[in-house]
Design a protein around this motif. Structure first.
Motif, PDB file in Angstrom:
ATOM      1  N   ASN A   1       1.509  -3.375  -7.000  1.00  0.00           N
ATOM      2  CA  ASN A   1       0.829  -3.767  -5.776  1.00  0.00           C
ATOM      3  C   ASN A   1       0.870  -2.672  -4.718  1.00  0.00           C
ATOM      4  O   ASN A   1      -0.042  -2.560  -3.899  1.00  0.00           O
ATOM      5  CB  ASN A   1       1.450  -5.048  -5.211  1.00  0.00           C
ATOM      6  N   SER A   2       1.927  -1.895  -4.720  1.00  0.00           N
ATOM      7  CA  SER A   2       2.077  -0.836  -3.715  1.00  0.00           C
ATOM      8  C   SER A   2       1.524   0.496  -4.175  1.00  0.00           C
ATOM      9  O   SER A   2       1.529   1.461  -3.412  1.00  0.00           O
ATOM     10  CB  SER A   2       3.559  -0.669  -3.347  1.00  0.00           C
ATOM     11  N   VAL A   3       1.048   0.569  -5.422  1.00  0.00           N
ATOM     12  CA  VAL A   3       0.432   1.814  -5.896  1.00  0.00           C
ATOM     13  C   VAL A   3      -0.962   1.980  -5.311  1.00  0.00           C
ATOM     14  O   VAL A   3      -1.424   3.095  -5.072  1.00  0.00           O
ATOM     15  CB  VAL A   3       0.395   1.830  -7.436  1.00  0.00           C
ATOM     16  N   TYR A   4      -1.622   0.844  -5.048  1.00  0.00           N
ATOM     17  CA  TYR A   4      -2.978   0.928  -4.522  1.00  0.00           C
ATOM     18  C   TYR A   4      -2.967   1.529  -3.115  1.00  0.00           C
ATOM     19  O   TYR A   4      -1.938   1.592  -2.438  1.00  0.00           O
ATOM     20  CB  TYR A   4      -3.623  -0.452  -4.498  1.00  0.00           C
ATOM     21  N   SER A   5      -4.155   1.910  -2.653  1.00  0.00           N
ATOM     22  CA  SER A   5      -4.280   2.637  -1.394  1.00  0.00           C
ATOM     23  C   SER A   5      -3.775   1.825  -0.207  1.00  0.00           C
ATOM     24  O   SER A   5      -3.902   0.597  -0.163  1.00  0.00           O
ATOM     25  CB  SER A   5      -5.742   3.031  -1.171  1.00  0.00           C
ATOM     26  N   PHE A   6      -3.218   2.528   0.732  1.00  0.00           N
ATOM     27  CA  PHE A   6      -2.802   1.959   2.010  1.00  0.00           C
ATOM     28  C   PHE A   6      -4.034   1.540   2.803  1.00  0.00           C
ATOM     29  O   PHE A   6      -4.994   2.311   2.927  1.00  0.00           O
ATOM     30  CB  PHE A   6      -1.997   3.018   2.777  1.00  0.00           C
ATOM     31  N   SER A   7      -4.038   0.346   3.333  1.00  0.00           N
ATOM     32  CA  SER A   7      -5.181  -0.165   4.102  1.00  0.00           C
ATOM     33  C   SER A   7      -4.802  -0.172   5.574  1.00  0.00           C
ATOM     34  O   SER A   7      -4.082  -1.057   6.042  1.00  0.00           O
ATOM     35  CB  SER A   7      -5.556  -1.572   3.643  1.00  0.00           C
ATOM     36  N   GLY A   8      -5.239   0.828   6.286  1.00  0.00           N
ATOM     37  CA  GLY A   8      -4.906   0.955   7.706  1.00  0.00           C
ATOM     38  C   GLY A   8      -5.122   2.377   8.173  1.00  0.00           C
ATOM     39  O   GLY A   8      -5.850   3.152   7.538  1.00  0.00           O
ATOM     40  N   CYS A   9      -4.491   2.739   9.287  1.00  0.00           N
ATOM     41  CA  CYS A   9      -4.665   4.055   9.899  1.00  0.00           C
ATOM     42  C   CYS A   9      -3.364   4.845   9.844  1.00  0.00           C
ATOM     43  O   CYS A   9      -2.278   4.284  10.075  1.00  0.00           O
ATOM     44  CB  CYS A   9      -5.122   3.931  11.349  1.00  0.00           C
ATOM     45  N   LEU A  10      -3.470   6.139   9.563  1.00  0.00           N
ATOM     46  CA  LEU A  10      -2.354   7.071   9.576  1.00  0.00           C
ATOM     47  C   LEU A  10      -2.695   8.236  10.497  1.00  0.00           C
ATOM     48  O   LEU A  10      -3.850   8.668  10.545  1.00  0.00           O
ATOM     49  CB  LEU A  10      -2.051   7.596   8.166  1.00  0.00           C
ATOM     50  N   SER A  11      -1.692   8.748  11.208  1.00  0.00           N
ATOM     51  CA  SER A  11      -1.932   9.875  12.105  1.00  0.00           C
ATOM     52  C   SER A  11      -0.665  10.685  12.271  1.00  0.00           C
ATOM     53  O   SER A  11       0.425  10.261  11.878  1.00  0.00           O
ATOM     54  CB  SER A  11      -2.418   9.372  13.479  1.00  0.00           C
ATOM     55  N   ASN A  12      -0.842  11.871  12.869  1.00  0.00           N
ATOM     56  CA  ASN A  12       0.276  12.755  13.264  1.00  0.00           C
ATOM     57  C   ASN A  12       1.216  13.034  12.094  1.00  0.00           C
ATOM     58  O   ASN A  12       2.435  12.933  12.213  1.00  0.00           O
ATOM     59  CB  ASN A  12       1.058  12.148  14.433  1.00  0.00           C
ATOM     60  N   LEU A  13       0.645  13.392  10.957  1.00  0.00           N
ATOM     61  CA  LEU A  13       1.461  13.722   9.793  1.00  0.00           C
ATOM     62  C   LEU A  13       2.087  15.097   9.983  1.00  0.00           C
ATOM     63  O   LEU A  13       1.385  16.078  10.267  1.00  0.00           O
ATOM     64  CB  LEU A  13       0.604  13.703   8.524  1.00  0.00           C
TER      65      LEU A  13
ATOM     66  N   GLY B   1       0.812  -1.210   0.000  1.00  0.00           N
ATOM     67  CA  GLY B   1       0.000   0.000   0.000  1.00  0.00           C
ATOM     68  C   GLY B   1       0.843   1.255   0.000  1.00  0.00           C
ATOM     69  O   GLY B   1       1.952   1.294   0.540  1.00  0.00           O
ATOM     70  N   MET B   2       0.306   2.300  -0.624  1.00  0.00           N
ATOM     71  CA  MET B   2       0.984   3.593  -0.715  1.00  0.00           C
ATOM     72  C   MET B   2       0.683   4.422   0.521  1.00  0.00           C
ATOM     73  O   MET B   2      -0.478   4.551   0.925  1.00  0.00           O
ATOM     74  CB  MET B   2       0.526   4.341  -1.978  1.00  0.00           C
ATOM     75  N   ILE B   3       1.733   5.000   1.109  1.00  0.00           N
ATOM     76  CA  ILE B   3       1.569   5.849   2.299  1.00  0.00           C
ATOM     77  C   ILE B   3       1.705   7.317   1.926  1.00  0.00           C
ATOM     78  O   ILE B   3       0.880   8.146   2.308  1.00  0.00           O
ATOM     79  CB  ILE B   3       2.601   5.466   3.377  1.00  0.00           C
ATOM     80  N   CYS B   4       2.740   7.681   1.177  1.00  0.00           N
ATOM     81  CA  CYS B   4       2.980   9.082   0.828  1.00  0.00           C
ATOM     82  C   CYS B   4       3.603   9.128  -0.563  1.00  0.00           C
ATOM     83  O   CYS B   4       4.472   8.305  -0.895  1.00  0.00           O
ATOM     84  CB  CYS B   4       3.900   9.724   1.871  1.00  0.00           C
ATOM     85  N   TYR B   5       3.168  10.113  -1.384  1.00  0.00           N
ATOM     86  CA  TYR B   5       3.715  10.232  -2.737  1.00  0.00           C
ATOM     87  C   TYR B   5       3.606  11.682  -3.189  1.00  0.00           C
ATOM     88  O   TYR B   5       2.583  12.337  -2.984  1.00  0.00           O
ATOM     89  CB  TYR B   5       2.956   9.328  -3.707  1.00  0.00           C
ATOM     90  N   ILE B   6       4.694  12.159  -3.814  1.00  0.00           N
ATOM     91  CA  ILE B   6       4.700  13.493  -4.411  1.00  0.00           C
ATOM     92  C   ILE B   6       5.655  13.462  -5.587  1.00  0.00           C
ATOM     93  O   ILE B   6       6.685  12.753  -5.562  1.00  0.00           O
ATOM     94  CB  ILE B   6       5.100  14.577  -3.387  1.00  0.00           C
ATOM     95  N   SER B   7       5.338  14.203  -6.649  1.00  0.00           N
ATOM     96  CA  SER B   7       6.168  14.177  -7.851  1.00  0.00           C
ATOM     97  C   SER B   7       5.909  15.435  -8.650  1.00  0.00           C
ATOM     98  O   SER B   7       5.057  16.264  -8.295  1.00  0.00           O
ATOM     99  CB  SER B   7       5.852  12.934  -8.692  1.00  0.00           C
ATOM    100  N   ASP B   8       6.679  15.588  -9.748  1.00  0.00           N
ATOM    101  CA  ASP B   8       6.357  16.640 -10.695  1.00  0.00           C
ATOM    102  C   ASP B   8       5.305  16.113 -11.675  1.00  0.00           C
ATOM    103  O   ASP B   8       4.834  14.978 -11.551  1.00  0.00           O
ATOM    104  CB  ASP B   8       7.614  17.127 -11.409  1.00  0.00           C
ATOM    105  N   GLN B   9       4.944  16.941 -12.655  1.00  0.00           N
ATOM    106  CA  GLN B   9       3.847  16.553 -13.535  1.00  0.00           C
ATOM    107  C   GLN B   9       4.206  15.341 -14.395  1.00  0.00           C
ATOM    108  O   GLN B   9       3.376  14.470 -14.639  1.00  0.00           O
ATOM    109  CB  GLN B   9       3.468  17.737 -14.429  1.00  0.00           C
TER     110      GLN B   9
END
Length: 1826
Positions: A1612-1624, A1509-1517
């Motif tokens: 497989n890791s492009v799909y959404s992260f399945s779980g909880c995220l906090s304190n970003l 699962g993906m947690i964080c992603y940023i890129s150019d166009q």
């Protein structure tokens, strides 16, 4: 003879005819007037006479007094004869008043318009709805109701004491009988006192009365005899004793042993039988047989009779139910037609008024509309009457039919006789039918039907015109709104342009003058240029020396760079050393634990010595004040250990830093040598110069500048070596060293403070061992307590500051948790200290600075304080200077304060709101006349109004003297603006150097003072910041006298929501037995709170208050899990601020009974299991218990706030303050704490009260408010057509008084902060003051002045049930006050308001808005729509701040609608969000800092069971440059690019274990790091160029948009992260305000189940194109709502057709438009849809027919047929819909809140995980179960 035999069948026919003629008499007159009940009758002849009299004596004619008025008339005061208004139920009424005399037909009242008690009906509408006996359960024959009424279409009975049930059809508990059996009544159970005494009612069979559980060795039908094997008197003496006959039987009365076998004769084979034995046996057998026969006979008789009666009653009930439903439907249709026609007429009138200026034909249409409206209303009225009459006829026909069958059976008639009599009856009916009145009525009915059809056609034509016109209104309004906005923008632009023009003119004038000056200077410069050129040539030779210096300095800089590289190389080693900061010293921990055990042992010895000595509770309360140190000493030692550990670690790191310092000093010295050489070269150049000083000054200055530039470059290099960025080691080492030193200092201070405490414990133990009721030992204990509290409290603020600093620098979690634990203990200590109810002695030079926990914002508009005071009149200083200072609460600059003093022998209350002092002297009771014991003082301020109370109690009686004095500010101020950082609270005196205002600048107080409350909070002098000149050894506290007003304090305990009581080993006072019971009395205004809690492993017992009602849940290890027992019928509301006695009875270890105020609420059976508990928590529990494994079974984790008393276990009392585990509670029950001064409104709620005053004559009122919504109705009041309202409009406050509007200049009052409104109405002006900013206008209606109010008027807060232009308010209103005629000015207690709709009277869950919204600017800001997913305005230079989106959801966990079982927001982890369910679940952030390419440091907490699962992603166009954190095969991978190289950092361990993990990932200039849980540090270096690495927004969290990241990350890791995220966090700043959210919800706690959850933050699901709703479909799904209103399904086509399904207050409605018009159908269940259970909903459509099925309730509608209708494949929205697609005709626009599952369209399952779009806070496939 035939006529006589036929009479039983003909009689009901005449009965029907009489009913029919009576029902028609109201419209056409009647010949048949009679009384069904037989109480009176008016014959045809009498009716004719009355009509003749009415013709002879016309209404209003003059009659001589001697004659009098005819019967049916009465003489008015003017002498006229007027007809009696008796509703046809009396013929006589009194002259003058018209009051009716001798009301008939079971009626009463002045006009015979009411039914007496025990009867029900509608007197005004007449037969057959006149007063009839209550059917409770049977009219007349078996009516056991005090009264009855009709509600929701059914009759509700108020039963007599002995009866129960909706229709009094059964006996109440403790009574027996069969009310359904005619002649039977309910009698009290008689078990001769031999039943269980612990039960509230005697237990017997509810029909026969046979006792069930006979005790005391008794038996029999009524427990009237001793059981077999016992003898005695079971009725009176109750002394049944076991027979002493060696196992043989004995006489049941005398106890004489009976022979068990006959004697055998020796002469014969036959036995000789004793006659006495035979007689006794026979007598007993006969007696038992008679009793058995009688019981059986009565049982059989009751059964046989009861069955027949029951069958007949069932038939009657079924018939009545069918008739009632039919009547209800007809009535509903008629009312619906009336409402629709009335609404159409109103809207047509509005359209006609608007069209007058546009069309001359509008006048003609208006007149026709009014005529249609009038005629339609008349027709509808007549139609309603006709429908009612027809229904009555049908009822009578059915009754005749049933009676005819009954009479046929009763008379035993043959079928031929029945047929003969029916034919005779038909002939009679034909004859009656052809009579003239019936034919006339039929003709009139046909004419009215034709007229109604013509009018209906006209109405439909007008309705079409109205719809066409109305469709244009929306477009016109939108265009006007747009033009208005454009004009506003143009006005602003013109103003700005005008300013620019003015500025430009000023600049032009300055430029002109500057140009002239520059021209002159240019000429001078030209002359000097020649001289400069010659000087430059000579300067070239001089600069050769500095150039050499420059080369040497460059070499130095190169060497410094090398040293810096060495320092950077040592960085890794330093980080490893810093990581060791989290290690503990085991030896220190063992020593600390040993010391804590010793302190605990000494404390236990002290408690043992004091046990049994404290006779009146005084000593114990004093010791409680000092016992606070015992709970904290061990944790202070923990701080000492942490500080020593930090010191040792810092010393080790310091050694490494010494080497760096040596290198820095060496290079610094070399640099200074070079600097000296450069200065020498400068002097040499100066001496060797052949030019004069004037000629060479320019050259020297140039060289100096060059040298300074080189010097600054050198200093920058040195500074670069000495300092580093946040991630560098140098700064961290220095700060760690500094903070460690501070921590060591603080720890030393704590150790010095705690060392004497150890000695104090020993001294107390020695001094109090021989304590014999002597005050010296008591004083000594109190003095020591004061010293201990003083020393601890002086240290705590310093320790708290030190710990906070150390915590900020601590790299590991274990130090932070230890510090957090210390802070929690200090907060508990503060809470305990604030409840120490012991006074302090002041000697004139002493002072205390109190530390109140209240927020200064809450003191702005309303301030209330109470305290106890006792003067030492014998003190000579007081006699010499009687004027004394008492207290001061205000700012240090002596502006904005309140104070109390004694001046001129009067108690004086002084307050200042920024302008001038207000002094209120209490001259009614001079201080010199006060008694020598404690008195009570209370001071209040509401806005500018002040008030002071003095209560002087008596020692000998309960009598009290009370005195009140008032005052007010004459100036403009109304708020007490205290500054948090400058506010002080001094009592008894002030410290040296503090300057009091002149009015309070007096000598210090002499005597004893004790603080009680500040606003709603309990405070104490022992919760102080500092004390000055107080010595408890020489100035002991004053002992509390047992006064009258203190007696009530001793029996109650006050809980503030943070404390609790713990009774350990409760079986020491009583044992768990066959009947176990707990009793307690509670008093609270709050909605929720924990009352009782017992825990033993996974077994628990909890009693809570949930939405104001009791909620009992327990599990003693049952096989079926926990059992719930709650007040689901809402029988006993607890949160009404009154004491309620709660009893819990556990009977026979298998039945739990809940009783409130000695009234049975509910009971439930369970498996036979004993209670497995020893300890019980009362009013709350520690946080670790509330958040343990039982948290999912609790309705909430909120402590109780209110008062408790009388806690008993097995009828044994407990003194909660004497229990060793009690924490944070106090004696007493402060009335101020039980008021409801706050109210929270959710947009659909309001509260109402009334007062006898006109707000348009002379009025002043004010209140606080907080909101995030720009619009809403705050206050509403009306008198006829005049309306006074206060509302929010686009962020501004608006006062509307009868059309006169006053608007505040500011428009930012929806900022989530508290604001104060004051409204004033005088005959001259209207005034509106918001936060001391006043606006006013003249009062145009001066003619109202002087009018006195003639009636009580209602007013509303938060909204109104009436139709108003403003929507109801969403937010909080508090501290409201009015100037009333019936009471003094005081804060409104919302608890006393008689009407409260969905309003919460405790707490205010309004949050602060995000910074992005506060600072949002721009001309389009006023155009923001209600789209939940719309992007907020942003500032690219700032990181988003916390928003009101999903933030702090845990604070409103318990917020729910009153009719809903589940809370609107389930329990969730703070700042944590759940991702997954769809492949692209994510949050998008549009704000990234400018320096992101230079430095990107993220930190986040995660919890998951997923492997990818993906947690964080940023890129150019183009996704050439990117950075990502994702999960692959359970491992964390940090990945980014450096040019064409991809850097990949991967963890070795797996982290998909379902636990929380803290992750930090950093991309620096040339290094990447991945840090997991502060222990695992992974890094990799690279050669990077920050300028070439650039990325663009958005930042994706939890997933990416479709198509993103595939280029760089495995699929497989492009799909959404399945779980909880906090304190970003990004670069140390929190990210909580997402621009867009897709399928993200809070991270819920507790159990879950399959389903899709729609959160309260809004969201919806759009189905893919394979599903559509056409002309024929079937939709089936299940819902479990958490709100009673919301949109379930919506489909919309481009041509305006739509289908909408929604809930509104529990009613499910389907509404359609098929291109012709709107049509709808609804279903309302008997039980609530919001009851926490799943409900099935089905919608079936076939062209123009729609059927709605909710559970077992079905309804349908047939709409107009559209011949041109076609199927459209349009999107289908589930759970909500964008605002732009909603039509104005829908009754609700809110999104659905709750769970949906098993969704099917045309029997095909719908998977929401494959939906076309999931927008907002929607959780797919997971639904919280609690």
């Amino acid at each position: 003879m035939a006529l006589i035999s036929a009479w039983p069948l003909v009689s009901p026919v005449f009965f029907f005819l009489r009913c029919f003629s009576s029902s028609t008499a109201s419209s056409e007159g009647s010949v048949f007037q009679f009384d069904i009940e037989g109480s009176s009758a008016v014959s045809t002849q009498e009716a004719t006479v009355i009509r003749g009299q009415q013709q002879a004596v016309a209404t209003g004619s003059w009659v001589p007094f001697a004659e009098g008025c005819q019967e049916g008339f009465y003489r008015t005061s003017s002498g006229k004869c007027s007809p009696c208004n008796c509703n046809g139920n009396a013929n006589r009424c009194l002259d003058g008043s018209g009051i009716c005399v001798n009301c008939q037909r079971n009626t009463t009242g002045q006009h015979c318009e009411q039914c007496p008690d025990g009867f029900i009906g509608d007197v005004v509408r007449g037969v057959p709805t006149f007063c009839q006996p209550c059917p409770c359960p049977l009219p007349e024959l078996a009516n056991f109701a005090v009264s009855c009424h009709r509600k929701s279409g059914s009759v509700r009975c108020v039963c007599k004491e002995n009866y129960a049930g909706p229709n009094c059809e059964r006996c109440a508990p403790g009574y027996y009988g069969n009310p359904l059996l005619i002649g039977s009544t309910c009698k009290k159970c008689d078990c001769n006192g031999n039943s269980d005494p612990n039960l509230i009612f005697e237990d017997c069979d509810e029909v026969t009365g046979q006792c069930r559980n006979c005790l005391h060795h008794t038996s029999g039908f009524k427990c009237e005899r001793c059981a077999p094997g016992y003898y005695g008197d079971a009725r009176l003496a109750k002394n049944c004793t076991a027979c002493n006959c060696g196992g043989r039987m004995c006489d049941s009365q005398t106890g004489e042993c009976l022979a068990d076998s006959p004697e055998v004769s020796t002469d014969t084979d036959c036995p000789t039988i004793s006659c006495d034995k035979c007689i006794w046996d026979l007598t007993d057998d006969i007696r038992l047989s008679v009793l058995t026969i009688d019981e059986s006979k009565s049982t059989l008789l009751s059964i046989s009779t009861g069955v027949a009666a029951q069958r007949r009653l069932n038939d009657l009930n079924i018939t009545a139910t069918h008739l009632q439903e039919a009547m209800s439907k007809k009535k509903n249709h008629a009312m619906l037609w009336t409402i629709q026609v009335d609404d159409a007429a109103d809207e047509m009138n509005d359209l006609r008024r608007e069209a007058e200026t546009l069309d001359e034909q509008g006048n003609e249409a208006s007149s026709k509309g009014r005529l249609v409206q009038k005629e339609t209303t008349e027709i509808n009225n007549r139609a309603s009457q006709l429908v009612q009459q027809l229904n009555d006829i049908r009822d009578n026909i059915e009754e005749i039919s049933s009676k005819s069958k009954y009479y046929a059976i009763q008379q035993e008639l043959s079928p031929e006789e029945i047929a003969q009599k029916l034919s005779m009856a038909e002939e009679m009916l034909k004859e009656i039918k052809h009579r003239k009145p019936f034919t006339n009525q039929r003709q009139l009915a046909d004419e009215e039907e034709n007229a109604a059809e013509e009018l209906l056609q006209q109405i439909e034509a007008f309705h079409e015109k109205y719809n066409d016109t109305r469709s244009l209104v929306t477009d016109v309004l939108e265009q006007l709104s747009e033009q208005d906005v454009k004009l506003s923008d143009l006005e602003e632009a013109l103003g700005e342009a005008l300013d620019y023009v003015t500025q430009t003119e000023d600049i032009n004038r300055e430029n002109t003058a500057r140009l002239q000056r520059q021209e002159k200077q240019h000429e001078k410069t030209k002359e000097q240029m020649d001289e400069v050129n010659s000087i430059l040539f000579s300067a070239t030779t001089i600069l050769e020396g500095p150039q050499k210096v420059n080369s040497e300095l460059s070499e130095v800089i190169k060497n410094a760079s090398g040293f810096y590289a060495e320092i950077d190389g040592a960085k890794k080693e330093l980080q490893e050393k810093i990581a060791n900061l989290s290690l503990f010293d085991d030896d220190l921990v063992e020593k600390a634990m040993h010391h804590a055990q010793n302190l605990r042992r000494l404390s236990d010895e002290l408690d043992g010595n004091l046990y049994g000595v404290d006779s009146n509770g005084l000593v114990q309360r004093a010791i409680n004040a000092s016992n606070v140190y015992e709970n904290i000493a061990g944790y202070i030692e923990e701080a000492n250990e942490v500080a020593l550990l930090a010191l040792n670690t810092t010393n080790r790191v310091k050694d490494a830093a010494v080497g760096i310092d040596t290198q820095v000093i060496y290079h610094k010295g070399k640099s200074e040598e070079l600097l000296i050489r450069a200065m020498q070269l400068q002097r040499t150049a100066h001496d060797s110069s052949g030019y004069t000083i004037a000629d060479t000054s320019w050259q020297v200055n140039g060289s100096f500048a060059r040298m300074n530039a080189l010097r600054s470059q050198l200093m920058r290099a040195i500074a670069k070596m000495q300092s580093a960025e946040t991630v560098e080691a140098r700064e961290r080492l220095e700060q760690a060293q500094l903070k460690t030193a501070e921590a060591v200092s603080a720890t030393t201070t704590v150790t010095q403070a705690t060392t004497p405490m150890d000695e104090n414990v020993r001294l107390w133990s020695q001094n109090l061992q021989d304590f014999q009721q002597n005050s010296e030992a008591f004083d000594s204990a109190v003095h020591s307590a004061g010293d201990a509290v003083k020393k601890l409290t002086e240290v705590f603020p310093q320790l708290l500051d030190k710990m906070r600093r150390v915590e900020q620098k601590a790299p590991a979690n274990n130090i932070s948790s230890s510090i957090q634990r210390i802070r929690e203990l200090i907060a508990q200590t503060r809470s305990v200290a604030s409840k120490v109810q012991v006074s302090m002695m002041f000697e004139g030079q002493s002072a205390v600075e109190v530390n109140p926990k209240i927020n200064v914002e809450e003191l702005k508009s309303f301030t209330s304080m109470s305290l106890y005071i006792k003067l030492h009149k014998e003190n000579p200083q007081l006699a010499a200077s009687p004027d004394r200072f008492i207290l001061y609460l205000g700012n240090k600059n002596a502006k904005h304060y309140i104070g109390l003093a004694i001046k001129n022998d009067n108690l004086v209350y002084i307050y200042n709101l920024g302008s001038q002092d207000v002094e209120i002297p209490l001259d009614a009771k001079p201080v010199s006349t006060w008694p020598s014991h404690f008195s009570i003082i209370k001071i209040e301020r509401i806005g500018r109004h002040g008030k002071m109370f003095l209560t002087v109690p008596s020692l000998s009686s309960t009598a009290e003297e009370k005195f009140i004095k008032k005052g007010e500010v004459l100036g403009p101020g109304s708020l007490l603006n205290l500054e948090p950082e400058n506010a002080v609270f001094y009592v008894g005196g002030v410290p040296p150097g503090f300057k009091l205002p002149p009015s309070l600048n007096l000598p210090g107080f002499i005597g004893c003072l004790e603080l009680a409350t500040l606003n709603d909070d309990v405070i104490s002098l022992y919760n102080f910041k500092h004390v000055y000149n107080i010595d408890t050894t020489t100035s002991p506290p004053c002992a509390r006298d047992k006064l009258a007003f203190t007696q009530s304090r001793a029996v109650s305990y006050f809980f503030d929501g943070s404390g609790y009581a713990l009774a350990r080993n409760i079986e020491r006072r009583g044992k768990f037995s066959q009947v176990t019971r707990f009793d307690i009395e509670v008093r609270t205004p709050t909605d929720n709170g924990l009352i009782l809690l017992m825990i033993n492993g996974s077994m628990f017992f909890s009693l809570e208050m949930h939405n104001g009602f009791l909620y009992l849940r327990y599990d003693f290890g049952f096989s079926n899990g926990p059992i719930l027992l709650e007040d689901s019928m809402k029988k006993a509301r607890i949160n009404d601020a009154k004491f309620h006695e709660i009893s819990i009875i556990y009977h026979n270890s298998k039945k739990m009974i809940l009783v409130v105020d000695r009234r049975h609420i509910k009971s439930v059976d369970n498996e036979r299991t004993a209670m497995p508990f020893t300890d019980i928590y009362i009013g709350g529990a520690p946080a670790d218990i509330l958040h343990s494994s039982i948290s999912s079974h609790l309705a909430g984790s909120i402590g109780f706030k209110g008062c408790m008393k009388g806690f008993q276990f097995q009828k044994k009392d407990f003194n909660l303050l004497e229990e060793s585990g009690t924490l944070g509670i106090s004696y007493g029950c402060p009335e101020d704490s039980l008021m409801s001064r706050n109210a929270y409104f959710n947009g659909e709620s309001f509260i109402a009260s009334s007062q006898k005053v006109s707000l348009f004559t002379e009025f002043e009122g004010g209140f606080n408010f907080r909101t995030l919504q720009p619009s809403g109705l705050l206050f509403y009041y009306s008198e006829g057509s005049d309306v006074l309202s206060i509302s929010m409009e686009r962020g501004a406050v608006v006062l509307n008084a009868s059309g006169t509007k006053i608007q505040s200049p500011d428009r930012n009052y929806n900022d989530g902060k508290t604001h104060f409104i004051i409204t004033s109405v005088t005959p001259e002006r209207y005034e509106l003051t918001v936060d001391d900013k006043k606006q006013s206008k003249k009062n145009p209606a001066k003619d109202r002045a002087g009018k006195s109010p003639d009636s009580i008027k209602k007013f509303y807060f938060g909204g109104s049930p009436l139709r108003t232009q403003q929507a109801n308010f969403t937010g909080c209103i508090s501290n409201a006050y009015f100037t009333r005629l019936d009471q003094e000015v005081e804060v409104e207690d919302f608890q006393k308001y008689f009407e409260k709709v969905q309003a919460s009277l405790y707490g205010c869950p309004v949050e602060s808005p995000p910074v992005a919204l506060i600072h949002k600017k721009g001309k389009n800001s006023s155009k923001a729509k209600g789209n939940r997913n719309k992007k907020v305005g942003r500032d690219k230079d700032k990181i988003s701040q916390p928003s009101s989106g999903l933030k702090k959801l845990y604070q409103v966990n318990l917020q729910r609608e009153p009719q809903c079982h589940l809370s609107m927001n389930p329990k969730a982890t703070e700042h944590a969000y759940q991702f997954g369910g769809t492949a692209n679940s994510r949050q998008e952030f549009d704000h990234i800092p400018k320096d992101f390419s230079q430095r990107a440091q993220f930190s986040i907490s995660l919890k998951t069971h997923s492997s990818h699962g993906m947690i964080c992603y940023i890129s150019d166009q183009k996704e050439t440059n990117f950075m990502a954190l994702f999960v692959a095969h359970g491992r964390l991978i940090f990945m980014f690019n450096a040019g064409h190289q991809k850097i990949r950092i991967k963890s070795q361990e797996k982290y998909n274990d379902g636990l929380w993990h803290n992750v930090i990932f950093i991309r620096g200039k040339n290094i990447g790091r991945l840090i997991i849980d502060g222990l695992r540090v992974l890094e990799e270096s690279f050669d990077g160029n920050a300028n070439s690495w650039q990325v663009t927004e958005p930042l994706y969290i939890g997933g990416v948009a479709p198509g993103k990241a595939v280029k760089n990350i495995q699929i497989n890791s492009v799909y959404s992260f399945s779980g909880c995220l906090s304190n970003l966090q990004l670069n140390g700043r929190s990210l909580t305000s997402a621009s867009q959210t897709f399928s993200v919800t809070p991270c819920f706690e507790g159990p879950s189940e399959a389903g899709t959850y729609f959160s309260s933050e809004g969201g919806y699901v759009v189905l893919d194109e394979s599903f559509s709703l056409g002309l024929k479909f079937e939709v089936v799904f299940e819902i479990r709502p958490r709100s009673s209103s919301g949109i379930l399904l919506h489909g919309h086509s481009v041509n305006g057709e739509y289908l909408n399904m929604h809930m509104r207050n529990g009613q499910v409605t389907v509404k359609l438009n098929n291109g012709i018009r709107d049509f709808s159908t609804s279903v309302t269940l008997k039980q609530s849809l919001c009851d926490g259970r799943w409900h099935r909903i089905a919608v079936i459509r076939d062209a123009n027919v729609v059927q709605l099925d909710v559970d077992s309730e079905v309804n349908h509608v047939v709409g107009p047929l559209n011949p041109k209708a076609t199927d459209h494949r349009e999107p289908v929205f589930i759970g909500g819909v964008p605002e732009s697609l909603l039509t104005s005709s829908l009754t609700t626009r809110n999104s659905f809140i709750g769970c949906i599952r098993n969704f099917m369209i045309d029997e095909k399952p719908v998977s929401f995980s494959k939906a076309a779009l999931v927008s907002g806070a929607v959780s797919i496939n997971t639904c919280p179960a609690a």
